[in-house]
Design an enzyme around this catalytic site. Structure first.
Site, PDB file in Angstrom:
ATOM      1  N   LYS A 210      38.386 140.641   5.088  1.00 34.91           N
ATOM      2  CA  LYS A 210      37.219 140.830   4.142  1.00 34.91           C
ATOM      3  C   LYS A 210      36.016 141.691   5.093  1.00 34.91           C
ATOM      4  O   LYS A 210      35.784 141.596   6.382  1.00 34.91           O
ATOM      5  CB  LYS A 210      36.491 139.436   3.783  1.00 34.91           C
ATOM      6  CG  LYS A 210      35.763 139.553   2.847  1.00 34.91           C
ATOM      7  CD  LYS A 210      36.497 139.246   1.339  1.00 34.91           C
ATOM      8  CE  LYS A 210      35.418 139.172   0.374  1.00 34.91           C
ATOM      9  NZ  LYS A 210      36.238 139.075  -1.026  1.00 34.91           N
TER      10      LYS A 210
ATOM     11  N   GLY B 245      29.254 129.097 -16.115  1.00 32.03           N
ATOM     12  CA  GLY B 245      29.141 130.981 -15.668  1.00 32.03           C
ATOM     13  C   GLY B 245      29.946 131.418 -16.780  1.00 32.03           C
ATOM     14  O   GLY B 245      31.102 131.528 -16.800  1.00 32.03           O
ATOM     15  N   VAL B 246      29.054 132.311 -17.722  1.00 28.51           N
ATOM     16  CA  VAL B 246      29.818 133.116 -18.421  1.00 28.51           C
ATOM     17  C   VAL B 246      29.629 134.551 -18.190  1.00 28.51           C
ATOM     18  O   VAL B 246      29.138 135.448 -18.993  1.00 28.51           O
ATOM     19  CB  VAL B 246      29.613 132.996 -19.795  1.00 28.51           C
ATOM     20  CG1 VAL B 246      30.132 131.467 -20.270  1.00 28.51           C
ATOM     21  CG2 VAL B 246      27.999 132.630 -20.181  1.00 28.51           C
ATOM     22  N   GLY B 247      29.767 134.837 -16.711  1.00 25.81           N
ATOM     23  CA  GLY B 247      29.791 136.611 -16.389  1.00 25.81           C
ATOM     24  C   GLY B 247      31.020 137.076 -16.889  1.00 25.81           C
ATOM     25  O   GLY B 247      31.796 136.975 -17.778  1.00 25.81           O
TER      26      GLY B 247
ATOM     27  N   VAL C 216      34.334 136.925 -15.807  1.00 27.62           N
ATOM     28  CA  VAL C 216      35.553 136.145 -15.623  1.00 27.62           C
ATOM     29  C   VAL C 216      35.271 135.098 -17.005  1.00 27.62           C
ATOM     30  O   VAL C 216      36.067 134.799 -17.805  1.00 27.62           O
ATOM     31  CB  VAL C 216      35.812 135.399 -14.512  1.00 27.62           C
ATOM     32  CG1 VAL C 216      37.030 134.524 -14.608  1.00 27.62           C
ATOM     33  CG2 VAL C 216      36.172 136.717 -13.319  1.00 27.62           C
TER      34      VAL C 216
HETATM   35  P1  NAD Z   1      29.477 137.455 -12.467  1.00 32.53           P
HETATM   36  O1  NAD Z   1      28.551 137.804 -11.471  1.00 32.53           O
HETATM   37  O2  NAD Z   1      30.175 138.434 -13.487  1.00 32.53           O
HETATM   38  O3  NAD Z   1      29.674 135.969 -13.341  1.00 32.53           O
HETATM   39  C1  NAD Z   1      28.869 134.730 -12.663  1.00 32.53           C
HETATM   40  C2  NAD Z   1      28.043 134.260 -13.633  1.00 32.53           C
HETATM   41  O4  NAD Z   1      27.540 133.018 -13.046  1.00 32.53           O
HETATM   42  C3  NAD Z   1      26.949 135.216 -13.891  1.00 32.53           C
HETATM   43  O5  NAD Z   1      26.780 135.223 -15.360  1.00 32.53           O
HETATM   44  C4  NAD Z   1      25.747 134.156 -13.213  1.00 32.53           C
HETATM   45  O6  NAD Z   1      24.622 134.269 -13.839  1.00 32.53           O
HETATM   46  C5  NAD Z   1      26.317 132.796 -13.427  1.00 32.53           C
HETATM   47  N1  NAD Z   1      25.497 131.622 -12.492  1.00 32.53           N
HETATM   48  C6  NAD Z   1      25.163 131.939 -11.397  1.00 32.53           C
HETATM   49  N2  NAD Z   1      24.631 130.943 -10.916  1.00 32.53           N
HETATM   50  C7  NAD Z   1      24.838 130.009 -11.721  1.00 32.53           C
HETATM   51  C8  NAD Z   1      24.582 128.519 -12.140  1.00 32.53           C
HETATM   52  N3  NAD Z   1      24.017 127.899 -11.159  1.00 32.53           N
HETATM   53  N4  NAD Z   1      24.613 127.752 -13.065  1.00 32.53           N
HETATM   54  C9  NAD Z   1      25.245 128.773 -14.298  1.00 32.53           C
HETATM   55  N5  NAD Z   1      25.729 129.884 -14.074  1.00 32.53           N
HETATM   56  C10 NAD Z   1      25.506 130.644 -12.919  1.00 32.53           C
HETATM   57  O7  NAD Z   1      30.893 137.168 -11.574  1.00 32.53           O
HETATM   58  P2  NAD Z   1      32.455 136.995 -11.990  1.00 32.53           P
HETATM   59  O8  NAD Z   1      33.036 138.389 -11.607  1.00 32.53           O
HETATM   60  O9  NAD Z   1      32.671 136.517 -13.364  1.00 32.53           O
HETATM   61  O10 NAD Z   1      33.111 136.026 -10.850  1.00 32.53           O
HETATM   62  C11 NAD Z   1      32.836 134.658 -11.282  1.00 32.53           C
HETATM   63  C12 NAD Z   1      33.541 133.794 -10.067  1.00 32.53           C
HETATM   64  O11 NAD Z   1      34.750 134.133 -10.058  1.00 32.53           O
HETATM   65  C13 NAD Z   1      32.950 134.028  -8.728  1.00 32.53           C
HETATM   66  O12 NAD Z   1      32.985 132.958  -7.842  1.00 32.53           O
HETATM   67  C14 NAD Z   1      33.938 135.067  -8.004  1.00 32.53           C
HETATM   68  O13 NAD Z   1      33.873 135.049  -6.856  1.00 32.53           O
HETATM   69  C15 NAD Z   1      35.127 134.632  -8.544  1.00 32.53           C
HETATM   70  N6  NAD Z   1      36.348 135.614  -8.813  1.00 32.53           N
HETATM   71  C16 NAD Z   1      36.084 136.602  -9.647  1.00 32.53           C
HETATM   72  C17 NAD Z   1      37.214 137.613  -9.623  1.00 32.53           C
HETATM   73  C18 NAD Z   1      37.072 138.880 -10.588  1.00 32.53           C
HETATM   74  O14 NAD Z   1      37.858 139.468 -10.787  1.00 32.53           O
HETATM   75  N7  NAD Z   1      35.757 139.136 -11.075  1.00 32.53           N
HETATM   76  C19 NAD Z   1      38.339 137.433  -9.058  1.00 32.53           C
HETATM   77  C20 NAD Z   1      38.526 136.107  -8.150  1.00 32.53           C
HETATM   78  C21 NAD Z   1      37.301 135.426  -8.129  1.00 32.53           C
END
Ligand code: NAD
Length: 353
Positions: free
Chosen positions: A80, A179-181, A183
């Site tokens: 990383k 968290g509804v980002g 993923v």
């Molecule tokens: P993202 O930033 O798009 O979504 C994360 C969401 O969590 C955001 O909408 C944010 O507003 C919300 N959030 C932050 N703090 C919060 C809280 N205290 N309470 C409620 N919601 C909160 O990120 P992502 O790409 O969807 O990834 C989400 C998780 O999955 C992360 O931990 C990331 O490391 C992990 N992950 C993602 C991938 C990928 O392909 N994107 C792959 C492996 C792991």
């Protein structure tokens, strides 16, 4: 703190620090293991308060990639990179070109990609200085956004966990999503289509409302997600959501979500097992994204096109590994995070020998 005595060092093969005077780039590239192939893991840009914080983060994330890549059975070790800086104010093409020179200096033992604070556009600048970069857009080998593949794996893994815990499918099962980002939103749609009832939270109101409109999910405040009456808890926000404190509030028997580093510590994993809950180890259930990146590296190395069938074969195999972890946990009466760790370490030891 000295490097070798750091609790996060844990047998790293190499830790590289680079400074570029012209751009002000300060980056650490940590390579935990190349036992199974060149290390692969994203680059995070973050305004770390101290270089010690940056080093600790790089080491922890790099080691986690070794475990994730080994369990996903992709030909990569764990590594990383972190760039010390604010992604909103400190980015420049020259900075990412300098970062590319740092990656190049590691000599192909580390492949970089995007992570928090780094976009596909930044990677284009990195590409000017090194070929050891994936997560690009707009070419034949490109893998695109990994989130849908990650969410696909999380959905399948969550369904598997529910089958082990309740003996049925997801129809009528209540899932609480934190968290509804990227993923979490994809996951919510898949769960809704499978008949699950959803309760969601996020600190981003816009994302929250959009997902609720599409899925009929009930919205709760961020802290209230730990008190929801649900069968499954799906952490999809930041790491460390499950602590001894939040565990004492959580009702769900199943914990299965996409976030990295969900357990605040291994003690929490032991505690939830002792309470009869089923936890899908985070680096197993969310391995779809790195499989997607590995498919791009594979295509780049072969000079060919991205192959979605390879991704699907690896993801299906990963789900069989998750199934095996659940079965072994029940039969051997040991926590899932312990069994997943053993599988990863065995594969790395086999790779070394
Ligand atoms: P993202 O930033 O798009 O979504 C994360 C969401 O969590 C955001 O909408 C944010 O507003 C919300 N959030 C932050 N703090 C919060 C809280 N205290 N309470 C409620 N919601 C909160 O990120 P992502 O790409 O969807 O990834 C989400 C998780 O999955 C992360 O931990 C990331 O490391 C992990 N992950 C993602 C991938 C990928 O392909 N994107 C792959 C492996 C792991």
């Amino acid at each position: 703190m000295t490097l070798f005595e750091s609790g996060a060092f844990e047998g790293h093969e190499s830790v590289n620090a680079f400074f570029d005077e012209k751009t002000g780039l300060k980056t650490i590239i940590a390579v935990h293991s190349t036992a199974l192939g060149p290390a692969a893991g994203g680059c995070r840009m973050w305004p770390y308060a101290t270089s010690e914080d940056a080093l600790t983060d790089a080491l922890r994330l790099s080691r986690a990639m070794s475990y994730k890549n080994a369990v996903a059975d992709i030909p990569h070790g764990g590594g990383k990179a972190v760039i010390i800086g604010d992604s909103r104010t400190d980015k420049s093409c020259a900075l990412f070109e300098a970062f590319g020179r740092a990656v190049e200096a590691v000599g192909g033992r580390y492949w970089t990609a995007e992570d928090v604070g780094v976009s596909p556009a930044d990677l284009l600048s990195v590409r000017r200085s090194t070929r050891f970069v994936a997560g690009l857009e707009g070419h034949i080998a490109a893998s695109g956004d990994p989130s849908p593949v990650t969410a696909d794996g999380v959905f399948r893994g969550l369904a598997l966990a529910a089958k082990h815990a309740f003996g049925g499918d997801l129809d009528g099962v209540t899932v609480a999503i934190q968290g509804v980002g990227h993923v979490g939103a994809f996951l919510a749609e898949r769960l809704h289509a499978a008949g699950a009832k959803l309760v969601i939270t996020d600190v981003n109101e816009t994302a929250l409302r959009a997902v609720a409109e599409r899925t009929g999910a009930r919205i709760v405040a961020p802290d209230a997600i730990f008190d929801v009456d649900a069968e499954v808890f799906a952490p999809c926000a930041l790491g460390g959501a499950i602590t001894l404190d939040t565990l004492s509030r959580l009702k769900p028997r199943v914990i299965a979500g996409g976030a990295n580093n969900q357990l605040a510590s291994a003690v929490v994993g032991d505690a939830l097992f002792a309470e009869g809950r089923l936890y899908a180890p985070d680096y197993v259930i969310n391995g779809g994204g790195i499989i997607n990146v590995a498919a791009e590296i594979r295509a780049l190395e072969a000079g060919g096109a991205f192959d979605p069938t390879w991704v699907e074969a690896k993801l299906s195999q990963l789900m069989r590994t998750l199934d095996e972890i659940f079965l072994r946990s029940a039969n051997e009466k040991r926590p899932t995070h312990v069994i997943a760790g053993e599988i990863a370490r065995t594969r790395m030891a086999e790779g070394r020998s």
